[in-house]
Design a protein around this motif. Structure first.
Motif, PDB file in Angstrom:
ATOM      1  N   HIS A  49      45.137  28.366  40.275  1.00 33.42           N
ATOM      2  CA  HIS A  49      44.349  28.788  39.123  1.00 33.42           C
ATOM      3  C   HIS A  49      44.537  30.264  38.835  1.00 33.42           C
ATOM      4  O   HIS A  49      45.030  31.025  39.652  1.00 33.42           O
ATOM      5  CB  HIS A  49      42.867  28.433  39.307  1.00 33.42           C
ATOM      6  CG  HIS A  49      42.093  29.354  40.187  1.00 33.42           C
ATOM      7  ND1 HIS A  49      42.191  29.360  41.559  1.00 33.42           N
ATOM      8  CD2 HIS A  49      41.180  30.317  39.879  1.00 33.42           C
ATOM      9  CE1 HIS A  49      41.370  30.268  42.060  1.00 33.42           C
ATOM     10  NE2 HIS A  49      40.752  30.877  41.065  1.00 33.42           N
ATOM     11  N   HIS A  51      42.541  33.448  36.024  1.00 29.07           N
ATOM     12  CA  HIS A  51      41.283  33.720  35.335  1.00 29.07           C
ATOM     13  C   HIS A  51      41.532  34.347  33.982  1.00 29.07           C
ATOM     14  O   HIS A  51      42.580  34.949  33.744  1.00 29.07           O
ATOM     15  CB  HIS A  51      40.408  34.650  36.189  1.00 29.07           C
ATOM     16  CG  HIS A  51      39.696  33.940  37.290  1.00 29.07           C
ATOM     17  ND1 HIS A  51      38.401  33.521  37.192  1.00 29.07           N
ATOM     18  CD2 HIS A  51      40.127  33.546  38.509  1.00 29.07           C
ATOM     19  CE1 HIS A  51      38.049  32.900  38.311  1.00 29.07           C
ATOM     20  NE2 HIS A  51      39.081  32.904  39.132  1.00 29.07           N
ATOM     21  N   GLU A  56      39.747  39.025  41.281  1.00 24.14           N
ATOM     22  CA  GLU A  56      39.094  38.513  42.477  1.00 24.14           C
ATOM     23  C   GLU A  56      39.559  39.317  43.677  1.00 24.14           C
ATOM     24  O   GLU A  56      40.721  39.708  43.758  1.00 24.14           O
ATOM     25  CB  GLU A  56      39.434  37.032  42.707  1.00 24.14           C
ATOM     26  CG  GLU A  56      38.787  36.116  41.693  1.00 24.14           C
ATOM     27  CD  GLU A  56      39.079  34.651  41.956  1.00 24.14           C
ATOM     28  OE1 GLU A  56      38.166  33.831  41.791  1.00 24.14           O
ATOM     29  OE2 GLU A  56      40.226  34.308  42.311  1.00 24.14           O
ATOM     30  N   TYR A  58      39.639  38.792  47.755  1.00 29.05           N
ATOM     31  CA  TYR A  58      39.474  37.856  48.860  1.00 29.05           C
ATOM     32  C   TYR A  58      39.413  38.658  50.148  1.00 29.05           C
ATOM     33  O   TYR A  58      40.331  39.419  50.443  1.00 29.05           O
ATOM     34  CB  TYR A  58      40.652  36.875  48.920  1.00 29.05           C
ATOM     35  CG  TYR A  58      40.740  35.946  47.723  1.00 29.05           C
ATOM     36  CD1 TYR A  58      41.342  36.345  46.541  1.00 29.05           C
ATOM     37  CD2 TYR A  58      40.208  34.666  47.783  1.00 29.05           C
ATOM     38  CE1 TYR A  58      41.419  35.501  45.440  1.00 29.05           C
ATOM     39  CE2 TYR A  58      40.288  33.800  46.693  1.00 29.05           C
ATOM     40  CZ  TYR A  58      40.890  34.224  45.533  1.00 29.05           C
ATOM     41  OH  TYR A  58      40.970  33.385  44.452  1.00 29.05           O
ATOM     42  N   ARG A  90      47.075  31.700  41.597  1.00 29.72           N
ATOM     43  CA  ARG A  90      46.780  31.759  43.031  1.00 29.72           C
ATOM     44  C   ARG A  90      46.413  30.422  43.632  1.00 29.72           C
ATOM     45  O   ARG A  90      45.837  29.554  42.952  1.00 29.72           O
ATOM     46  CB  ARG A  90      45.641  32.745  43.274  1.00 29.72           C
ATOM     47  CG  ARG A  90      44.301  32.211  42.760  1.00 29.72           C
ATOM     48  CD  ARG A  90      43.364  33.298  42.341  1.00 29.72           C
ATOM     49  NE  ARG A  90      43.813  33.856  41.079  1.00 29.72           N
ATOM     50  CZ  ARG A  90      43.232  34.837  40.419  1.00 29.72           C
ATOM     51  NH1 ARG A  90      42.143  35.377  40.882  1.00 29.72           N
ATOM     52  NH2 ARG A  90      43.708  35.278  39.290  1.00 29.72           N
ATOM     53  N   GLN A 106      34.296  38.158  42.619  1.00 28.80           N
ATOM     54  CA  GLN A 106      34.971  38.312  41.335  1.00 28.80           C
ATOM     55  C   GLN A 106      34.091  39.072  40.364  1.00 28.80           C
ATOM     56  O   GLN A 106      32.868  38.957  40.368  1.00 28.80           O
ATOM     57  CB  GLN A 106      35.449  36.991  40.757  1.00 28.80           C
ATOM     58  CG  GLN A 106      34.420  35.925  40.538  1.00 28.80           C
ATOM     59  CD  GLN A 106      35.062  34.696  39.893  1.00 28.80           C
ATOM     60  OE1 GLN A 106      35.445  34.726  38.719  1.00 28.80           O
ATOM     61  NE2 GLN A 106      35.175  33.626  40.649  1.00 28.80           N
TER      62      GLN A 106
HETATM   63 ZN    ZN Z   1      39.174  32.165  41.008  1.00 25.51          ZN
END
Ligand code: ZN
Length: 132
Positions: A49, A51, A56, A58, A90, A106
């Motif tokens: 996916h 955005h 984001e 992580y 990602r 995010q």
């Molecule tokens: Zn995401």
């Protein structure tokens, strides 16, 4: 759930016992979304996916696995902190012998206009452990 005038707190339990816990509505977050994630050994995100607006971050807190970002594949492990821009395509996978636990934060890319040193300020009140 614990709330006060200027805070909200929810206990999500231990990483080892959860699957995925997303915080936005339940903490009434207005600038970020935070999820706590445990991917079981050998599992993968079910899709790749990207955005529209949100970057984001992580934060890998335990385990090992692989990241796929725009076709690059590389290992990730406890201690790695990874920023992915909105357009980054990602996907993540836990390795076969370890769960991969990570926090994903995010936020709207470009929305942070000041950092802690410019935004934070000292106040005069003190908690009980600082009074004497
Ligand atoms: Zn995401």
């Amino acid at each position: 759930m614990k709330t006060g005038k200027n805070y909200a707190m929810k206990n999500a339990g231990k990483f080892g016992g959860m699957q995925r816990e997303v915080f936005h509505d339940n903490l009434e977050l207005s600038g970020t979304e935070i999820s706590l994630n445990r991917m079981r050994a050998g599992d993968s995100s079910p899709f790749v996916h990207a955005h529209k607006r949100n970057e984001e971050v992580y934060v890998f807190v335990s385990g090992k696995g692989m990241a796929f970002i725009d076709g690059d594949e590389f290992p990730v492990a406890e201690g790695d902190v990874l920023r992915v821009d909105p357009d980054g395509q990602r996907c993540f996978r836990a390795d076969d012998s370890n769960d991969l636990c990570f926090i994903c934060v995010q936020a709207d890319r470009g929305s942070l206009v000041q950092h802690t040193r410019q935004d934070g300020y000292l106040v005069e009140v003190k908690p009980s452990w600082m009074q004497q």
